[in-house]
Design an enzyme around this catalytic site. Structure first.
Site, PDB file in Angstrom:
ATOM      1  NE  ARG A 264       0.992  -4.924  -1.002  1.00  0.00           N
ATOM      2  CZ  ARG A 264       1.774  -5.200   0.146  1.00  0.00           C
ATOM      3  NH1 ARG A 264       1.169  -5.136   1.257  1.00  0.00           N
ATOM      4  NH2 ARG A 264       3.007  -4.933   0.030  1.00  0.00           N
TER       5      ARG A 264
ATOM      6  CG  HIS B  80       6.520  -8.147  -2.397  1.00  0.00           C
ATOM      7  ND1 HIS B  80       6.296  -7.043  -2.845  1.00  0.00           N
ATOM      8  CD2 HIS B  80       6.432  -8.405  -0.788  1.00  0.00           C
ATOM      9  CE1 HIS B  80       6.112  -6.241  -1.505  1.00  0.00           C
ATOM     10  NE2 HIS B  80       6.446  -6.881  -0.692  1.00  0.00           N
TER      11      HIS B  80
ATOM     12  CD  GLN C 100      10.464  -7.380   1.083  1.00  0.00           C
ATOM     13  OE1 GLN C 100       9.613  -6.633   1.647  1.00  0.00           O
ATOM     14  NE2 GLN C 100      11.734  -7.367   1.774  1.00  0.00           N
TER      15      GLN C 100
ATOM     16  CG  ASP D 282       6.513 -14.165   3.557  1.00  0.00           C
ATOM     17  OD1 ASP D 282       6.119 -13.438   4.570  1.00  0.00           O
ATOM     18  OD2 ASP D 282       6.334 -13.831   2.456  1.00  0.00           O
TER      19      ASP D 282
ATOM     20  CB  CYS E 136       9.497  -9.435   3.545  1.00  0.00           C
ATOM     21  SG  CYS E 136       7.831 -10.375   3.670  1.00  0.00           S
TER      22      CYS E 136
ATOM     23  NE  ARG F 277      10.151  -3.107   0.132  1.00  0.00           N
ATOM     24  CZ  ARG F 277       8.805  -3.385   0.340  1.00  0.00           C
ATOM     25  NH1 ARG F 277       8.435  -4.206   0.898  1.00  0.00           N
ATOM     26  NH2 ARG F 277       8.027  -2.885  -0.840  1.00  0.00           N
TER      27      ARG F 277
END
Ligand code: CP
Ligand code: NVA
Length: 317
Positions: free
Chosen positions: A112, A139, A142, A234, A275, A303
């Site tokens: 990340r 991402h 996700q 988001d 998310c 996830r």
């Protein structure tokens, strides 16, 4: 003791879902469903037996870190978590040297990062697969969970309208790629200053031509939300952009907020996704976030199943 195999015939890592075909994504969806079912039956898979992974995180994480760590463990592998500053990277050792050294010990790197470019340097110099656990532009892990959740709740991955309201950020970019690949219609509504990267929109439009879906970027939230089957949002301020938070709050709210009023113009059985982590009262209201149409906690759980499926898909012989 099993000696780790350095052969990864299929594993090719993940920068963005654009590298995967529709057929492969559909296969990962089926694997996710099977793994989810098998977990409740305590049926174990051992794809990663003898394999060791490093998770290198430059930004905080709850869902991504834990879902991937648990996924590796439940597939029989091992992982070690390292913050950027735990490594000599924090003292300016180059990414290329770090990648070369890590490749001598490990079977995969999950990273990340702030800059997507840093991730591509990792991938370039590693001889092992590198997986994107979020960068400033993508991402993809996700997006796999997002697709799986839509399929789980709606029973299909086509002939549905998905609306994304808010910042044209990493999550929106990955959704653009994911929806256009599988054939979901996607409308993204963002303030004009924060629309998704035009290069990613262009890629999504080209995918959509092939899959037959609709991709549209607008500045009008109602246009996106109207008759949507899925409505998603988001945070307006992503990690790494905190210095813009005040300005963003002014531009985004209350217009780009998933609230009762916007939800009313979506389809009757629409679902709300996020998310997470969310900022209640900003991009989503409390009543919507904790309301009966919101599936964000199932999405978070997914996830785990989709990470397991993706790793199984990558490392199974
Ligand atoms: N959705 C997501 O990536 O959450 P974390 O930042 O907690 O990993
Ligand atoms: N867009 C958000 C996603 C967090 C999971 C961020 O990058 O901070």
């Amino acid at each position: 003791m099993i000696i780790p195999s350095k052969l990864q015939p299929k594993a090719r890592g993940l920068m963005s879902l654009q590298e995967y075909t529709r057929k492969e994504i559909v296969e990962i969806m089926s694997l996710s469903a099977l793994l989810k079912k098998d977990r409740t039956r305590h049926r174990l898979w051992n794809t990663l037996e003898g394999k060791t992974f490093a998770l290198i995180f430059q930004k905080p994480s709850t869902r991504t870190r834990l879902s991937i760590e648990v996924a590796i463990r439940e597939l029989g592998g091992h992982s070690t978590y390292l913050g950027w500053n735990d490594l000599q990277l924090g003292r300016m050792e180059s990414i290329s040297d770090t990648a070369k050294v890590m490749s001598r010990y490990l079977d995969g790197i999950i990273a990340r990062v702030h800059s997507h470019n840093d991730l591509t340097i990792f991938a370039k110099w590693s001889t092992i697969p590198v997986f994107n656990a979020l960068s400033d532009t993508h991402h993809p892990m996700q997006a796999l969970a997002d697709l799986f959740t839509i399929n789980e709740k709606k029973g299909k991955l086509g002939a549905l309208k998905v609306a994304f309201i808010g910042d044209g950020n990493n999550v929106a970019n990955s959704l653009l790629i994911a929806c256009s690949k599988v054939g979901l219609d996607l409308f993204v509504a963002s303030p004009k200053e924060y629309v998704p990267d035009p290069r990613i929109v262009k890629t999504a439009l080209s995918n959509a031509k092939e899959s037959g879906s609709i991709v549209k970027v607008t500045t009008e939230p109602k246009e996106a939300a109207k008759n949507a089957d899925v409505i998603m949002t988001d945070a307006a301020t992503s990690m790494g952009f905190e210095d813009q938070s005040e300005q963003r709050t002014k531009i985004f709210f209350p217009r780009y907020q998933v609230n009762e009023k916007l939800l009313k113009i979506t389809n009757k059985n629409s679902i709300v996704m996020h998310c997470q982590p969310w900022k209640i009262g900003e991009e989503i209201t409390k009543t919507v976030a904790y309301g009966k149409q919101c599936v964000a906690f199932d999405q978070a759980e997914n996830r785990l199943h989709t990470s397991k499926a993706f790793l199984h898909f990558s490392y199974s012989p």
